[in-house]
Structure formats: C-alpha cells, structure tokens
Design a protein around this motif. Sequence first.
Motif, PDB file in Angstrom:
ATOM      1  N   CYS A 118       1.374   3.698 -16.978  1.00 33.71           N
ATOM      2  CA  CYS A 118       0.561   4.911 -17.136  1.00 33.71           C
ATOM      3  C   CYS A 118       1.383   6.150 -16.803  1.00 33.71           C
ATOM      4  O   CYS A 118       1.290   7.166 -17.495  1.00 33.71           O
ATOM      5  N   ILE A 122       2.167   9.139 -19.331  1.00 36.61           N
ATOM      6  CA  ILE A 122       1.795  10.527 -19.037  1.00 36.61           C
ATOM      7  C   ILE A 122       3.031  11.420 -19.130  1.00 36.61           C
ATOM      8  O   ILE A 122       2.987  12.516 -19.690  1.00 36.61           O
TER       9      ILE A 122
ATOM     10  N   ASN B  37      -7.218  -3.561   4.002  1.00 39.15           N
ATOM     11  CA  ASN B  37      -7.596  -4.406   2.874  1.00 39.15           C
ATOM     12  C   ASN B  37      -8.569  -3.691   1.946  1.00 39.15           C
ATOM     13  O   ASN B  37      -8.554  -3.929   0.730  1.00 39.15           O
ATOM     14  N   ALA B  40      -6.311  -1.718  -0.240  1.00 37.51           N
ATOM     15  CA  ALA B  40      -5.584  -2.555  -1.196  1.00 37.51           C
ATOM     16  C   ALA B  40      -6.474  -2.904  -2.387  1.00 37.51           C
ATOM     17  O   ALA B  40      -5.996  -3.011  -3.516  1.00 37.51           O
ATOM     18  N   VAL B  41      -7.790  -3.051  -2.149  1.00 36.30           N
ATOM     19  CA  VAL B  41      -8.692  -3.405  -3.241  1.00 36.30           C
ATOM     20  C   VAL B  41      -9.270  -2.145  -3.892  1.00 36.30           C
ATOM     21  O   VAL B  41      -9.009  -1.859  -5.064  1.00 36.30           O
ATOM     22  N   LEU B  44      -6.348   1.049  -4.345  1.00 36.64           N
ATOM     23  CA  LEU B  44      -5.404   0.837  -5.451  1.00 36.64           C
ATOM     24  C   LEU B  44      -6.142   0.710  -6.775  1.00 36.64           C
ATOM     25  O   LEU B  44      -5.639   1.143  -7.812  1.00 36.64           O
ATOM     26  N   LEU B  47      -6.805   4.229  -7.776  1.00 34.66           N
ATOM     27  CA  LEU B  47      -5.545   4.851  -8.226  1.00 34.66           C
ATOM     28  C   LEU B  47      -5.233   4.449  -9.668  1.00 34.66           C
ATOM     29  O   LEU B  47      -4.892   5.298 -10.500  1.00 34.66           O
ATOM     30  N   LEU B  48      -5.378   3.140  -9.961  1.00 35.52           N
ATOM     31  CA  LEU B  48      -5.084   2.662 -11.319  1.00 35.52           C
ATOM     32  C   LEU B  48      -6.083   3.211 -12.328  1.00 35.52           C
ATOM     33  O   LEU B  48      -5.716   3.561 -13.449  1.00 35.52           O
ATOM     34  N   TRP B  50      -7.709   6.048 -12.137  1.00 29.05           N
ATOM     35  CA  TRP B  50      -7.382   7.468 -12.330  1.00 29.05           C
ATOM     36  C   TRP B  50      -6.149   7.623 -13.223  1.00 29.05           C
ATOM     37  O   TRP B  50      -6.158   8.415 -14.171  1.00 29.05           O
ATOM     38  N   LEU B  51      -5.083   6.853 -12.938  1.00 25.81           N
ATOM     39  CA  LEU B  51      -3.868   6.945 -13.757  1.00 25.81           C
ATOM     40  C   LEU B  51      -4.143   6.506 -15.188  1.00 25.81           C
ATOM     41  O   LEU B  51      -3.675   7.137 -16.145  1.00 25.81           O
ATOM     42  N   PHE B  84      -7.857   5.464   4.176  1.00 26.91           N
ATOM     43  CA  PHE B  84      -6.456   5.886   4.215  1.00 26.91           C
ATOM     44  C   PHE B  84      -6.106   6.559   5.536  1.00 26.91           C
ATOM     45  O   PHE B  84      -5.129   6.182   6.190  1.00 26.91           O
ATOM     46  N   HIS B  87      -6.189   4.115   8.439  1.00 29.15           N
ATOM     47  CA  HIS B  87      -5.057   3.187   8.368  1.00 29.15           C
ATOM     48  C   HIS B  87      -3.756   3.901   8.713  1.00 29.15           C
ATOM     49  O   HIS B  87      -2.869   3.325   9.349  1.00 29.15           O
ATOM     50  N   VAL B  92       0.525   4.507  12.444  1.00 35.30           N
ATOM     51  CA  VAL B  92       1.459   5.238  13.302  1.00 35.30           C
ATOM     52  C   VAL B  92       1.417   4.668  14.717  1.00 35.30           C
ATOM     53  O   VAL B  92       2.453   4.558  15.387  1.00 35.30           O
ATOM     54  N   PHE B 126      -9.692  16.840   5.358  1.00 36.79           N
ATOM     55  CA  PHE B 126      -9.347  16.685   3.946  1.00 36.79           C
ATOM     56  C   PHE B 126     -10.485  17.165   3.047  1.00 36.79           C
ATOM     57  O   PHE B 126     -10.283  17.946   2.111  1.00 36.79           O
ATOM     58  N   ALA B 129     -10.949  20.897   3.232  1.00 35.18           N
ATOM     59  CA  ALA B 129      -9.948  21.597   2.420  1.00 35.18           C
ATOM     60  C   ALA B 129     -10.350  21.579   0.950  1.00 35.18           C
ATOM     61  O   ALA B 129     -10.137  22.561   0.224  1.00 35.18           O
ATOM     62  N   ILE B 130     -10.957  20.487   0.492  1.00 35.25           N
ATOM     63  CA  ILE B 130     -11.405  20.421  -0.907  1.00 35.25           C
ATOM     64  C   ILE B 130     -12.580  21.370  -1.146  1.00 35.25           C
ATOM     65  O   ILE B 130     -12.623  22.094  -2.140  1.00 35.25           O
ATOM     66  N   ARG B 133     -11.526  25.215  -1.051  1.00 35.19           N
ATOM     67  CA  ARG B 133     -10.378  25.707  -1.823  1.00 35.19           C
ATOM     68  C   ARG B 133     -10.825  26.579  -2.996  1.00 35.19           C
ATOM     69  O   ARG B 133     -11.924  26.489  -3.468  1.00 35.19           O
TER      70      ARG B 133
END
Lengths: 128, 133
Positions: A118, A122, B37, B40-41, B44, B47-48, B50-51, B84, B87, B92, B126, B129-130, B133
């Motif tokens: 992807c 892009i 976890n 991870a489910v 991610l 993310l996929l 959205w991409l 996020f 975690h 840290v 976070f 801030a959104i 803005r």
Amino acid sequence: MGNGTSIGRVRGLGSAHSGAHHWLMQRLTAIGSLVLVPWLLFSLITLPNLHYETVHEWLARPVPATAMGLLVVTSFWHGRLGMQVMIEDYVHEHANKFAVMTLLNLAAFAGAAFGLFCVVRIALGGIA
Amino acid sequence: MAQAGTGGRNRPLSPHLQIWRWGPGMTVSILHRISGNGLAVAGLGLLLWWLGALAGGAESYATFTRLVDSWWGMVILVGVSWSFFNHLASGVRHFVLDIGSGYELVANARWAIITPLVGILFTAAFWAAILIR
C-alpha cells in the motif's frame, strides 16, 4: 542470568533454546515503534486537514513514505514477537501451539506485505 | 513438572494466582499484555485498513472515514490510542527495569502506579490536541 554449563556458555543458549535473540529483537523493534508511531500521530495532528488529497499527497512524499514503510516492518515484527510470548504462555498442547504459531507467522508476513504494498502504491502509484 | 502417582498427593504446588495479594506491578504487567496484544490485532488491523483505503483511492478512503466516524469507530480509535500510550509507558518501564534499576519495593510500586496513569494522560492529551487543532 546464571553461568550454566560450559557447552551452554559456548553456544550462548539458555532454557529458551534461542539465547537472548527474541528478547533483544523485541527491544530493538520497540525502539523503532517508539520513534515512528509518535511521528505518525504528530504528523496526522499537524496536517492541515485529513481529507483524502491532503493525506495522500503527504504520504506519497519520500520521507513520510520511507518512515511509513519502516513503521509497518517494525510494528509487525514487534507484534509478532509479542503474540508469540502470549501463545507460549497460554497454548500448552504441542499441536495447537504449532498451528497457532504457523497462523501467526502467516498473518504477520501477509499483513506486513500488504502494508508495504500500500505504501509503495501510494508513493509511486496509479491513482492520483 | 509434577510427576503424578510417584510421590503421593501432598507435594508442594507452585503458588497460583489467587494466593497473591494483588499489587500495582501485577496490574501494569497484565495491562502491558492486554494493550500489546490489543494493538497487534486491532491496532495493526486499523493501520492496514487505513493504508489500504488510502492506496485504494478517494472512494475507499471516504468509506473508511465514514465508518471510523461512527460511534463504534470512535470507541475503537480511543481504545487503540489508549492501548498504544499505555503500552508505550509500560514499555519504557521495561527498559528502566532492563538496566537493573527500579527494583526497590517502594520505587517499584510507585512507578507501577504512575505508569498506567501516564498512559491515560497521554491518551487524553492526544485527543485534546486533535479536538483543539
């Protein structure tokens, strides 16, 4: 860590049978995500808006596209290592463990491959 | 491992979860696992999605934003963002423990209490801030 046996010391392997490799890669990929995910969130907040053209034009640029590709690699790698630990803790039966680990590997590689494709699409691709 | 049948029934067993008094270190530990976890489910996966929507063109991106703008989409977004930041904070903490620091009882308990609060604070910052803005 204890000193173990002489041959164990020579091989550098402990009870995990793979030395500290998993542990170390978990930390290294964590540092990758520690840098790249805040970069992504900060970038999304500071974009003028989140319309398709704005986001697409931004992610198609060389540095964001490279960083996004690295983020896909580091986060899928880290997630795969982390889920392995959960599986090892909760799935005890050997055949089940083998099956779940195989599925995890397939999902992690497929997910990372799709994410990278992807990003390439892009950055280089077809639809304006 | 336990060897059934060889030594009688009264051999000592490894202490199980419920005999321990619950402490902040255990809370951070299980939150680290749950948020990790979950990321991870769901993280991610998001993310996929959205991409993929972005790579698919304006129409697929519009579908993505329409669905994510729904109430359950916002629940997922807030959940993933909390996962996020939580975690990150407990990760840290792992780095600090990795260098051999922070094992003194009082300091360990104090940072175990602070860590999830930092995760919540970062999540709130976070979204603030959104919104501004």
